[in-house]
Design a protein around this motif. Structure first.
Motif, mmCIF file in Angstrom:
data_model
loop_
_atom_site.group_PDB
_atom_site.id
_atom_site.type_symbol
_atom_site.label_atom_id
_atom_site.label_comp_id
_atom_site.label_asym_id
_atom_site.label_seq_id
_atom_site.Cartn_x
_atom_site.Cartn_y
_atom_site.Cartn_z
ATOM 1 N N ASN A 26 0.835 -1.191 0.000
ATOM 2 C CA ASN A 26 0.000 0.000 0.000
ATOM 3 C C ASN A 26 0.879 1.255 0.000
ATOM 4 O OD1 ASN A 26 -1.793 2.046 0.650
ATOM 5 N ND2 ASN A 26 -3.076 0.668 1.844
ATOM 6 N N VAL A 28 0.329 4.265 0.859
ATOM 7 C CA VAL A 28 0.216 5.063 2.087
ATOM 8 C C VAL A 28 1.099 4.464 3.176
ATOM 9 C CG1 VAL A 28 -1.337 5.839 3.888
ATOM 10 C CG2 VAL A 28 -2.074 5.898 1.543
ATOM 11 N N HIS A 29 1.114 3.119 3.246
ATOM 12 C CA HIS A 29 2.010 2.466 4.213
ATOM 13 C C HIS A 29 3.466 2.782 3.879
ATOM 14 C CE1 HIS A 29 -1.150 -0.765 5.428
ATOM 15 N NE2 HIS A 29 -1.553 0.470 5.618
ATOM 16 N N MET A 32 4.357 6.020 5.271
ATOM 17 C CA MET A 32 4.507 5.948 6.733
ATOM 18 C C MET A 32 5.860 5.352 7.114
ATOM 19 S SD MET A 32 1.937 7.431 7.693
ATOM 20 C CE MET A 32 2.309 7.356 9.425
ATOM 21 N N ILE A 35 8.463 7.951 6.720
ATOM 22 C CA ILE A 35 8.488 8.897 7.839
ATOM 23 C C ILE A 35 9.258 8.302 9.011
ATOM 24 C CG2 ILE A 35 7.019 10.018 9.538
ATOM 25 C CD1 ILE A 35 4.926 10.180 7.249
ATOM 26 N N VAL A 62 9.806 15.516 7.699
ATOM 27 C CA VAL A 62 8.635 14.867 8.291
ATOM 28 C C VAL A 62 7.455 15.829 8.334
ATOM 29 C CG1 VAL A 62 7.761 13.667 10.300
ATOM 30 C CG2 VAL A 62 10.122 13.391 9.650
ATOM 31 N N GLY A 63 7.728 17.087 8.718
ATOM 32 C CA GLY A 63 6.635 18.019 8.939
ATOM 33 C C GLY A 63 6.044 18.597 7.672
ATOM 34 N N ALA A 64 6.819 18.679 6.595
ATOM 35 C CA ALA A 64 6.285 19.329 5.400
ATOM 36 C C ALA A 64 6.319 18.421 4.174
ATOM 37 C CB ALA A 64 7.066 20.610 5.127
ATOM 38 N N ALA A 66 6.911 15.106 3.742
ATOM 39 C CA ALA A 66 6.190 13.834 3.822
ATOM 40 C C ALA A 66 4.683 14.049 3.911
ATOM 41 C CB ALA A 66 6.681 13.038 5.023
ATOM 42 N N VAL A 67 4.262 15.188 4.522
ATOM 43 C CA VAL A 67 2.819 15.467 4.575
ATOM 44 C C VAL A 67 2.277 15.646 3.165
ATOM 45 C CG1 VAL A 67 1.080 17.101 5.345
ATOM 46 C CG2 VAL A 67 2.898 16.469 6.861
ATOM 47 N N LEU A 68 3.061 16.348 2.316
ATOM 48 C CA LEU A 68 2.615 16.544 0.940
ATOM 49 C C LEU A 68 2.595 15.225 0.172
ATOM 50 C CD1 LEU A 68 4.258 19.933 0.020
ATOM 51 C CD2 LEU A 68 1.951 19.456 0.747
ATOM 52 N N LEU A 70 2.070 12.293 1.468
ATOM 53 C CA LEU A 70 0.918 11.555 1.984
ATOM 54 C C LEU A 70 -0.367 12.095 1.367
ATOM 55 C CD1 LEU A 70 0.679 9.302 4.024
ATOM 56 C CD2 LEU A 70 0.230 10.981 5.774
ATOM 57 N N PHE A 71 -0.403 13.424 1.278
ATOM 58 C CA PHE A 71 -1.546 14.126 0.719
ATOM 59 C C PHE A 71 -1.843 13.627 -0.695
ATOM 60 C CE2 PHE A 71 -3.815 17.914 -0.595
ATOM 61 C CZ PHE A 71 -4.390 18.333 0.579
ATOM 62 N N MET A 74 -2.600 9.667 -0.815
ATOM 63 C CA MET A 74 -3.922 9.302 -0.287
ATOM 64 C C MET A 74 -5.018 9.508 -1.318
ATOM 65 S SD MET A 74 -4.256 10.421 3.673
ATOM 66 C CE MET A 74 -4.643 12.038 3.213
ATOM 67 N N MET A 75 -4.806 10.488 -2.205
ATOM 68 C CA MET A 75 -5.861 10.804 -3.158
ATOM 69 C C MET A 75 -5.775 9.966 -4.415
ATOM 70 S SD MET A 75 -6.920 14.589 -2.566
ATOM 71 C CE MET A 75 -5.606 15.684 -2.842
#
Lengths: 203, 347
Positions: A26, A28-29, A32, A35, A62-64, A66-68, A70-71, A74-75
């Motif tokens: 996956n 998304v995994h 993760m 991260i 991690v804060g910026a 990886a969030v993008l 993931l963003f 996820m979609m």
């Protein structure tokens, strides 16, 4: 003793989670696990005495970043059957890339360990009474000022380029003008009338 | 604390370990108690402003309400939706809760009374608070449900946007204090305002930053008027819609621990932390922790007050405030402050 345990703990988790980034089915995994790898790499930086770099790693990656990641991931609409379909077709190319990378790694490690400097001194922090934020700041703004500013300009150009490429004027959008909304007063919009009996109000 | 344990005849290595664990418990347990009481206070303040009574049944004045709620969720069943991604669904609330506790490691409660006195304390807080968004995103995605997913997308955009301006505001504070260490930042505020008041907030150049930080803190913790991640009129309950029992309670506790943290940061960065408000010798006889707690409670009251009085922002207004107003102003302020300091302190 505790540094040694911490080092092997962090290093093992970095390598294991980096492997899991590739092996996880996956996406998304995968992000993760990535991260987790960043996190433990920050732990290794701490052990090397570079606490500023460690914190930057967590804040920026991690804060910026990886969030993008993931963003976006996820979609995605993921179809696992399709993901595996191209495996045989891309196998020769993939193997070639893997062999080249492995050869480069072997050379890099070989050159690294053949060098005259002993390994322990390379990661050892410079003993000094100032914190490494001050040291990095002094280096960046004196000795490496041109490189630092050049990097800044390159990033600025890249940012403007990305905006130019993706920005497009869309017609027919009912955009709001905030300044106009704020300027609006009750007197402009409402009217108090007192109509007589039997008379209406003209709008 | 390590020295105390060594003086009791312990091996230095063991003493260090025991002291660290004791320090963690000494912060985490009172924090949980404080969160329980602060939830009660929040509900009471909110009720008082709405001319209601608020919780008043469990215990005297309803003081035990939060504990009754805690016991209730503890006894309930954890329901995992069949379409959910099991592992991530369960990890998400744990991440939110853990991250909310982690940041307290560097908060100084008095001169030297801090668990980890590291020289990058403020960066550590920035790093940890940027992790809070993962709990929200993961819970929204792992629930495999539409409303939580919308909420997760909103939350990630919102928190990243306001982190940028918070970062620049913190740079202003660091420039003035000349340190990233929270204790040093507090000490730099002693007699800052004409030698009378102990706070950066009374500096005319810093006051706008203090106001922006307070508003950004509201957005960062997703409190009203920026609580679009759990806007009940559009998203049911946002990212926690599919959660029940303890997994829900962990979100709840984490959220309030974060609110307390932001109130504490307000107190520490701009209003003198554990220093008394006025630089006058008799006031120093009151323990610093009392001053700090008074300031934290004041800012928490402001948070509840805002929650009870202000209507919710629209999402585009929220983004406009973050990117088009706070970001340019805080960026200009970094230039202003560094210019002023170059003129006055370093020339």
């Amino acid at each position: 003793m505790i540094q040694l345990i911490a080092f092997y703990l962090f290093a093992t988790i970095v390598i294991a989670s980096a492997a899991m980034v590739i092996f996880a089915r996956n996406p998304v995994h995968s992000v993760m696990w990535l991260i987790l790898a960043f996190f433990n790499a920050a732990g290794l930086m701490l052990l090397a005495g570079a606490e500023f770099i460690a914190m930057l790693l967590v804040i920026v990656y991690v804060g910026a970043v990886a969030v993008l990641f993931l963003f976006v991931v996820m979609m995605l609409d993921i179809d696992f059957a399709e993901l595996r379909a191209g495996f045989v077709r891309y196998l020769p190319l993939g193997t070639l890339v893997a062999i080249i990378l492995a050869a480069e790694l072997v050379f890099a490690v070989g050159a690294w360990s053949a060098g005259g400097v002993d390994l322990a001194a390379r990661t050892a922090p410079v003993v000094s009474d100032t914190s490494n934020i001050q040291q990095i700041g002094e280096l960046l703004y004196t000795r490496y000022i041109f490189l630092f500013e050049a990097a800044g300009i390159v990033l600025l150009v890249a940012m403007i380029g990305a905006i130019v490429l993706t920005h497009r004027q869309r017609g027919g959008v009912r955009a709001q003008n905030v300044a106009q909304q704020v300027r609006r007063r009750p007197e402009d919009a409402t009217r108090l009338v007192d109509p007589g009996t039997g008379q209406g109000v003209e709008l | 604390m390590t020295e105390t344990f060594i003086s009791w005849g312990m091996d230095p290595n063991w003493a260090w370990g025991v002291a660290t664990v004791a320090g963690i418990l000494l912060i985490a347990l009172p924090l949980m108690l404080a969160v329980a009481m602060i939830i009660y206070a929040d509900r009471k303040i909110w009720a008082a402003i709405a001319l209601r009574r608020g919780p008043n049944v469990v215990g005297p004045f309803g003081l035990l309400q939060s504990f009754a709620d805690g016991l209730k969720v503890f006894l309930q069943e954890t329901i995992i939706p069949s379409g959910a991604n099991r592992g991530l669904f369960l990890i998400a609330p744990i991440i939110t809760f853990t991250v909310a506790l982690l940041a307290w490691a560097v908060i100084p409660f008095n001169s030297g009374a801090v668990l980890a006195d590291i020289n990058v304390g403020l960066l550590y807080i920035l790093a940890i608070s940027s992790l809070g968004v993962y709990g929200v995103i993961l819970s929204g995605w792992a629930s495999n449900s539409k409303y939580p997913f919308f909420s997760a997308l909103r939350a990630s955009a919102q928190m990243i946007s306001y982190e940028v301006s918070i970062g620049f505001i913190l740079i202003g504070v660091v420039l003035y204090a000349d340190s990233f260490n929270l204790n040093e930042i507090i000490k730099a505020q002693q007699g800052h305002g004409l030698g009378i008041v102990n706070a950066f907030g009374f500096n005319l150049l810093m006051f706008p930053l203090a106001v922006m930080f307070l508003i950004s803190a509201l957005a960062e913790t997703a409190r009203a008027p920026f609580d679009l991640t759990e806007a009940e009129s559009e998203l049911v309950a946002g990212y926690q819609t599919e959660y029940s029992s303890m997994s829900f309670a962990l979100f709840w506790l984490g959220e309030y621990a974060n609110v307390l943290l932001m109130a504490t940061l307000n107190a520490i960065l701009f209003w003198g932390g554990w220093l008394p408000p006025i630089d006058w010798a008799p006031l120093y006889s009151v323990p610093g922790i009392v001053w700090l707690f008074a300031k934290i409670l004041f800012f928490f009251f402001v948070f509840s007050w805002v929650k009870a009085t202000v209507p919710r922002y629209r999402y585009d207004q929220l983004m406009r405030l973050g990117w088009k107003i706070f970001l340019p102003i805080s960026l200009i302020w970094v230039f202003l402050i560094s210019g002023w300091l170059m003129l006055t302190r370093y020339s």
